[in-house]
Write an enzyme that holds these catalytic residues in place. Structure first.
Site, PDB file in Angstrom:
ATOM      1  N   ASP A  26      84.820  57.853  37.027  1.00  0.00           N
ATOM      2  CA  ASP A  26      84.062  58.288  38.261  1.00  0.00           C
ATOM      3  C   ASP A  26      82.602  58.565  37.592  1.00  0.00           C
ATOM      4  O   ASP A  26      82.462  59.174  36.578  1.00  0.00           O
ATOM      5  CB  ASP A  26      84.721  59.701  38.988  1.00  0.00           C
ATOM      6  CG  ASP A  26      83.876  59.778  40.446  1.00  0.00           C
ATOM      7  OD1 ASP A  26      83.204  58.588  41.015  1.00  0.00           O
ATOM      8  OD2 ASP A  26      84.447  60.748  40.992  1.00  0.00           O
ATOM      9  N   HIS A  33      78.303  50.277  36.973  1.00  0.00           N
ATOM     10  CA  HIS A  33      79.582  49.695  37.009  1.00  0.00           C
ATOM     11  C   HIS A  33      79.783  48.690  35.568  1.00  0.00           C
ATOM     12  O   HIS A  33      80.737  48.879  35.128  1.00  0.00           O
ATOM     13  CB  HIS A  33      79.876  48.736  38.016  1.00  0.00           C
ATOM     14  CG  HIS A  33      79.937  49.798  39.420  1.00  0.00           C
ATOM     15  ND1 HIS A  33      80.841  50.898  39.462  1.00  0.00           N
ATOM     16  CD2 HIS A  33      79.487  49.368  40.839  1.00  0.00           C
ATOM     17  CE1 HIS A  33      80.634  51.368  40.819  1.00  0.00           C
ATOM     18  NE2 HIS A  33      79.824  50.424  41.505  1.00  0.00           N
ATOM     19  N   LEU A  44     100.098  48.055  23.460  1.00  0.00           N
ATOM     20  CA  LEU A  44      99.707  48.740  24.326  1.00  0.00           C
ATOM     21  C   LEU A  44      99.758  48.137  25.601  1.00  0.00           C
ATOM     22  O   LEU A  44      99.366  47.046  25.913  1.00  0.00           O
ATOM     23  CB  LEU A  44      98.109  49.017  24.005  1.00  0.00           C
ATOM     24  CG  LEU A  44      97.358  49.937  25.204  1.00  0.00           C
ATOM     25  CD1 LEU A  44      97.656  51.434  25.250  1.00  0.00           C
ATOM     26  CD2 LEU A  44      95.796  49.780  24.743  1.00  0.00           C
TER      27      LEU A  44
HETATM   28  C1  FPP Z   1      83.768  55.102  40.491  1.00  0.00           C
HETATM   29  O1  FPP Z   1      82.447  55.396  40.302  1.00  0.00           O
HETATM   30  C2  FPP Z   1      84.004  53.683  40.187  1.00  0.00           C
HETATM   31  C3  FPP Z   1      84.167  52.588  40.701  1.00  0.00           C
HETATM   32  C4  FPP Z   1      84.629  52.675  42.027  1.00  0.00           C
HETATM   33  C5  FPP Z   1      84.515  51.254  39.823  1.00  0.00           C
HETATM   34  C6  FPP Z   1      85.040  51.358  38.472  1.00  0.00           C
HETATM   35  C7  FPP Z   1      84.931  50.140  37.835  1.00  0.00           C
HETATM   36  C8  FPP Z   1      84.680  50.126  36.525  1.00  0.00           C
HETATM   37  C9  FPP Z   1      84.380  51.150  35.629  1.00  0.00           C
HETATM   38  C10 FPP Z   1      84.403  48.548  36.025  1.00  0.00           C
HETATM   39  C11 FPP Z   1      85.651  48.526  35.263  1.00  0.00           C
HETATM   40  C12 FPP Z   1      85.951  46.960  34.922  1.00  0.00           C
HETATM   41  C13 FPP Z   1      87.043  46.712  34.778  1.00  0.00           C
HETATM   42  C14 FPP Z   1      87.559  45.171  34.358  1.00  0.00           C
HETATM   43  C15 FPP Z   1      88.330  47.190  35.393  1.00  0.00           C
HETATM   44  P1  FPP Z   1      81.392  55.588  41.791  1.00  0.00           P
HETATM   45  O2  FPP Z   1      80.934  54.086  42.021  1.00  0.00           O
HETATM   46  O3  FPP Z   1      82.353  56.054  42.641  1.00  0.00           O
HETATM   47  O4  FPP Z   1      80.357  56.504  41.003  1.00  0.00           O
HETATM   48  P2  FPP Z   1      79.814  57.493  42.139  1.00  0.00           P
HETATM   49  O5  FPP Z   1      80.723  58.667  42.319  1.00  0.00           O
HETATM   50  O6  FPP Z   1      78.794  58.092  41.078  1.00  0.00           O
HETATM   51  O7  FPP Z   1      78.929  56.869  43.293  1.00  0.00           O
END
Ligand code: FPP
Length: 259
Positions: free
Chosen positions: A27, A44, A138
């Protein structure tokens, strides 16, 4: 054995009692980007790098399972540009990393309702799963379009069907049988959950599986979550007294009654 990224805190870790299964809620990507005046998608992209680093760390430490929450059933409420970007990012990363992960004997699998994802993404997911299914090093599980309540309802439907068809009786249905109908049936329950960005909730993630999971919250945004932050989380995990409902470690002499 300890990767070159190893920070000081690794000296205080007991490498014989690491969690077998680590789950993460990644997050804070959006806030990380906004804080720097960048578009959310940059967060992201950076978050994907963090995930790769974490996977490397888990691999080097001999951790058996890593389950990452990449997209929830609730994330469809986001703007379509962000959703499309995320779907493309998942696809791109899988294409890019599959060979390397396979060479390192990492098994890749997915949980969630994949049927409504873009077909090109579904294809690379199927290929990744099939190609790596016998790998032993893993087990890396990605939760995409995953929601725990949906998973539990889906399990119930399947169980009812089995009962109707005479393959299962109510008397034989217990926790062990129930968990065979969950998407995580092949793995173990997470020992440690890490959620970044200061939010302190489970957000519909692995609700059944995390009945006895140790939970670690950190204020660090996911893109900034470094190997040293991970070691710190592991250190905190090792300070916990996992009792699973028993009295062990409560310093009550064995021959004394509570009453
Ligand atoms: C939450 O942060 C994150 C997500 C909904 C997306 C997570 C995806 C990645 C980390 C990319 C990973 C890549 C792969 C291949 C799995 P948020 O957008 O909710 O952040 P915020 O709460 O600050 O708005």
């Amino acid at each position: 054995m300890i990767p070159s990224l190893s920070p000081n805190i690794s000296h205080n870790l007991d490498f014989n009692s690491l969690p077998h299964h680590v789950a993460v809620i990644m997050d804070g990507n959006g806030r990380w980007a906004t804080q720097q005046g960048l578009p959310r998608i940059t967060g992201h992209r950076q978050g994907a790098k963090t995930l790769k680093n974490l996977l490397r760390c888990c691999y080097d430490l001999g951790i058996g399972e890593l389950t990452a929450y990449a997209f929830s059933t609730e994330n469809w409420r986001r703007p379509s540009e962000e959703i499309n970007f995320l779907m493309l990012l998942f696809e791109q990363l899988l294409k890019q990393e599959l060979e390397q992960l396979h060479r390192e004997s990492i098994r890749i699998s997915f949980i969630g309702d994949l049927s409504i994802l873009p077909s090109s993404l579904q294809q690379i997911m199927a290929l990744s799963r099939e190609k790596t299914q016998k790998n032993q090093a893993l087990h890396f599980r990605l939760a995409i379009n995953y929601g725990s309540r949906q998973e539990i309802v889906h399990a119930c439907r399947q169980i009812v069907q089995q009962v109707h068809q005479g393959n299962l009786t109510l008397e034989t249905l217990d926790e062990a049988v129930f968990q065979q109908y969950l998407s995580t049936s092949e793995g173990s329950d997470p020992d440690l959950l890490i959620r970044t960005s200061g939010e302190m909730r489970l957000s519909n993630y692995l609700l059944w599986q995390m009945a006895y999971t140790e939970i670690y919250f950190t204020d660090v945004f996911w893109p900034d979550f470094s190997p040293s932050h991970f070691y710190e989380a592991l250190w905190h995990y090792q300070q916990r007294n996992r009792r699973f409902g028993r009295l062990v470690g409560t310093h009550l002499p064995e021959n004394r009654s509570l009453f």
